[in-house]
Write an enzyme that holds these catalytic residues in place. Sequence first.
Site, PDB file in Angstrom:
ATOM      1  N   SER A 142      29.941  36.116  49.414  1.00  0.00           N
ATOM      2  CA  SER A 142      30.184  35.392  50.463  1.00  0.00           C
ATOM      3  C   SER A 142      31.173  36.189  51.230  1.00  0.00           C
ATOM      4  O   SER A 142      31.974  37.222  50.959  1.00  0.00           O
ATOM      5  CB  SER A 142      30.802  34.092  50.323  1.00  0.00           C
ATOM      6  OG  SER A 142      31.271  33.663  51.595  1.00  0.00           O
ATOM      7  N   TYR A 155      37.410  28.961  46.655  1.00  0.00           N
ATOM      8  CA  TYR A 155      36.360  29.589  46.643  1.00  0.00           C
ATOM      9  C   TYR A 155      36.412  31.134  46.990  1.00  0.00           C
ATOM     10  O   TYR A 155      35.624  32.006  46.557  1.00  0.00           O
ATOM     11  CB  TYR A 155      35.586  28.852  48.027  1.00  0.00           C
ATOM     12  CG  TYR A 155      34.114  29.237  48.245  1.00  0.00           C
ATOM     13  CD1 TYR A 155      32.942  28.989  47.348  1.00  0.00           C
ATOM     14  CD2 TYR A 155      33.855  30.077  49.258  1.00  0.00           C
ATOM     15  CE1 TYR A 155      31.830  29.375  47.644  1.00  0.00           C
ATOM     16  CE2 TYR A 155      32.421  30.612  49.703  1.00  0.00           C
ATOM     17  CZ  TYR A 155      31.624  30.085  48.952  1.00  0.00           C
ATOM     18  OH  TYR A 155      30.301  30.571  49.159  1.00  0.00           O
TER      19      TYR A 155
END
Length: 240
Positions: A142, A155
């Site tokens: 990501s 995350y």
Amino acid sequence: MQSLEGKRALITGGSRGIGRATAIALAKEGVELGLIARSEESFELVRKDLTELGATFVTSAADVSQESDVQRAVREIEDQLGPIDILINNAGVAARGSFQDLSTEDWKKVLDINVMGIVHVTKAVLPSMIENNRGDIINISSMSGLKGTKGSSAYSASKFAVIGMSESLMQEVRPNNIRVSVLTPSLVETDLTRGKDSDQRNPDKFTQAEDLAEYMVSQLKLEQRTFIKTAAMWATNPFE
């Protein structure tokens, strides 16, 4: 470009979002598919899609954070399809909140699925790739793995880890003609990222799962002599 027809791909998080879109895109190229997701019920929609395409596919419910569960699922898939040529490590979860508010359990869940899930699945698939002296592994990270932001410490930590792990593995298995790539998309419209205002969003303004799937197919079709190590995908103009 090389043909993908007859190759065998394993996709984690394969029942929805990026995983489902990638399964459909690969099926259209004649790839045989093994899909892993957490529950049998979640496969209903993608099974319908793949059946309509006449695809060859196997599904297996497994928790990628559990090594024994992964080993069982990969055995089931390889027993029916044969050795895996393409691995798409897509399964992932997020935990939003300030560093102080995220619990130990939040951290453990995110790291167990986003990082150790890739470790478990890759370890299960890699031996046959090395034996066959060929393979492709694509890990989904990501933009949060390139730049941390407020409220995403767990995350981001997991996605930074995916990039480091991918780059190290890439160096190890290049002599075996195995290509390891990592994708770092910005926001992609999936169940993981959709907010309360998603119904008001214009899909033409945001990257869709199908966009990533199309890119991955193109990357996999590159001649075996070359590959793209890292790719960042952004929405062109998400601003209203």
